[in-house]
Design a protein around this motif. Sequence first.
Motif, mmCIF file in Angstrom:
data_model
loop_
_atom_site.group_PDB
_atom_site.id
_atom_site.type_symbol
_atom_site.label_atom_id
_atom_site.label_comp_id
_atom_site.label_asym_id
_atom_site.label_seq_id
_atom_site.Cartn_x
_atom_site.Cartn_y
_atom_site.Cartn_z
ATOM 1 N N THR A 41 0.836 -1.203 0.000
ATOM 2 C CA THR A 41 0.000 0.000 0.000
ATOM 3 C C THR A 41 0.869 1.251 0.000
ATOM 4 O O THR A 41 0.612 2.209 -0.742
ATOM 5 C CB THR A 41 -0.943 -0.003 1.216
ATOM 6 N N GLN A 42 1.914 1.246 0.813
ATOM 7 C CA GLN A 42 2.820 2.387 0.870
ATOM 8 C C GLN A 42 3.489 2.610 -0.488
ATOM 9 O O GLN A 42 3.578 3.753 -0.970
ATOM 10 C CB GLN A 42 3.870 2.150 1.952
ATOM 11 N N ASN A 45 0.932 4.037 -2.865
ATOM 12 C CA ASN A 45 0.681 5.447 -2.575
ATOM 13 C C ASN A 45 1.792 6.338 -3.123
ATOM 14 O O ASN A 45 1.517 7.402 -3.677
ATOM 15 C CB ASN A 45 0.498 5.669 -1.074
ATOM 16 N N ARG A 46 3.039 5.913 -2.972
ATOM 17 C CA ARG A 46 4.153 6.690 -3.524
ATOM 18 C C ARG A 46 4.049 6.790 -5.041
ATOM 19 O O ARG A 46 4.176 7.861 -5.617
ATOM 20 C CB ARG A 46 5.484 6.035 -3.172
ATOM 21 N N LYS A 47 3.823 5.649 -5.666
ATOM 22 C CA LYS A 47 3.814 5.608 -7.134
ATOM 23 C C LYS A 47 2.656 6.409 -7.725
ATOM 24 O O LYS A 47 2.775 6.965 -8.810
ATOM 25 C CB LYS A 47 3.744 4.157 -7.618
ATOM 26 N N THR A 48 1.552 6.488 -7.006
ATOM 27 C CA THR A 48 0.376 7.191 -7.527
ATOM 28 C C THR A 48 0.242 8.615 -6.997
ATOM 29 O O THR A 48 -0.811 9.229 -7.134
ATOM 30 C CB THR A 48 -0.907 6.395 -7.213
ATOM 31 N N GLY A 49 1.308 9.124 -6.384
ATOM 32 C CA GLY A 49 1.303 10.504 -5.937
ATOM 33 C C GLY A 49 0.558 10.763 -4.640
ATOM 34 O O GLY A 49 0.250 11.903 -4.315
ATOM 35 N N ARG A 50 0.273 9.722 -3.888
ATOM 36 C CA ARG A 50 -0.450 9.868 -2.623
ATOM 37 C C ARG A 50 0.476 9.765 -1.410
ATOM 38 O O ARG A 50 0.006 9.773 -0.290
ATOM 39 C CB ARG A 50 -1.533 8.800 -2.520
ATOM 40 N N GLY A 51 1.757 9.630 -1.667
ATOM 41 C CA GLY A 51 2.741 9.510 -0.598
ATOM 42 C C GLY A 51 4.030 10.206 -0.995
ATOM 43 O O GLY A 51 4.229 10.544 -2.169
ATOM 44 N N ARG A 52 4.900 10.412 -0.026
ATOM 45 C CA ARG A 52 6.183 11.071 -0.295
ATOM 46 C C ARG A 52 7.056 10.194 -1.183
ATOM 47 O O ARG A 52 7.165 9.002 -0.970
ATOM 48 C CB ARG A 52 6.904 11.355 1.014
ATOM 49 N N ARG A 53 7.665 10.817 -2.141
ATOM 50 C CA ARG A 53 8.537 10.094 -3.084
ATOM 51 C C ARG A 53 9.850 9.679 -2.455
ATOM 52 O O ARG A 53 10.487 8.736 -2.916
ATOM 53 C CB ARG A 53 8.832 10.962 -4.305
#
Length: 102
Positions: A41-42, A45-53
């Motif tokens: 999930t983490q 989220n990163r890959k889809t712009g919903r988490g810090r890169r």
Amino acid sequence: MLDELTDQFEKASQSYAAANGFVRDADWFMLKLQEEVGELTQAFNRKTGRGRRKGLSDEQMAVALADEAADVLGHVLLLAKAQDLDLLAAIERKWRFRPGFA
């Protein structure tokens, strides 16, 4: 083929547990799967712009997502083996097809 893949994950998991000094009991299989789903999930989220890169490139994020998906697959198979589940029969019941490798 699914049994062979499961056996390969089992061997790798046993080696990992031995090298790191922990016991894979019934709870461990479920808890480890949950941990890996969280990591998937983490990565998603990163890959889809919903988490810090965290400074990762698009390619690195794609690789991380694939790696975490592989971990989830492995731990689903390990949990199924530990609980003596017939995944092929379950696929037929739930998904209404028989895998071609069965």
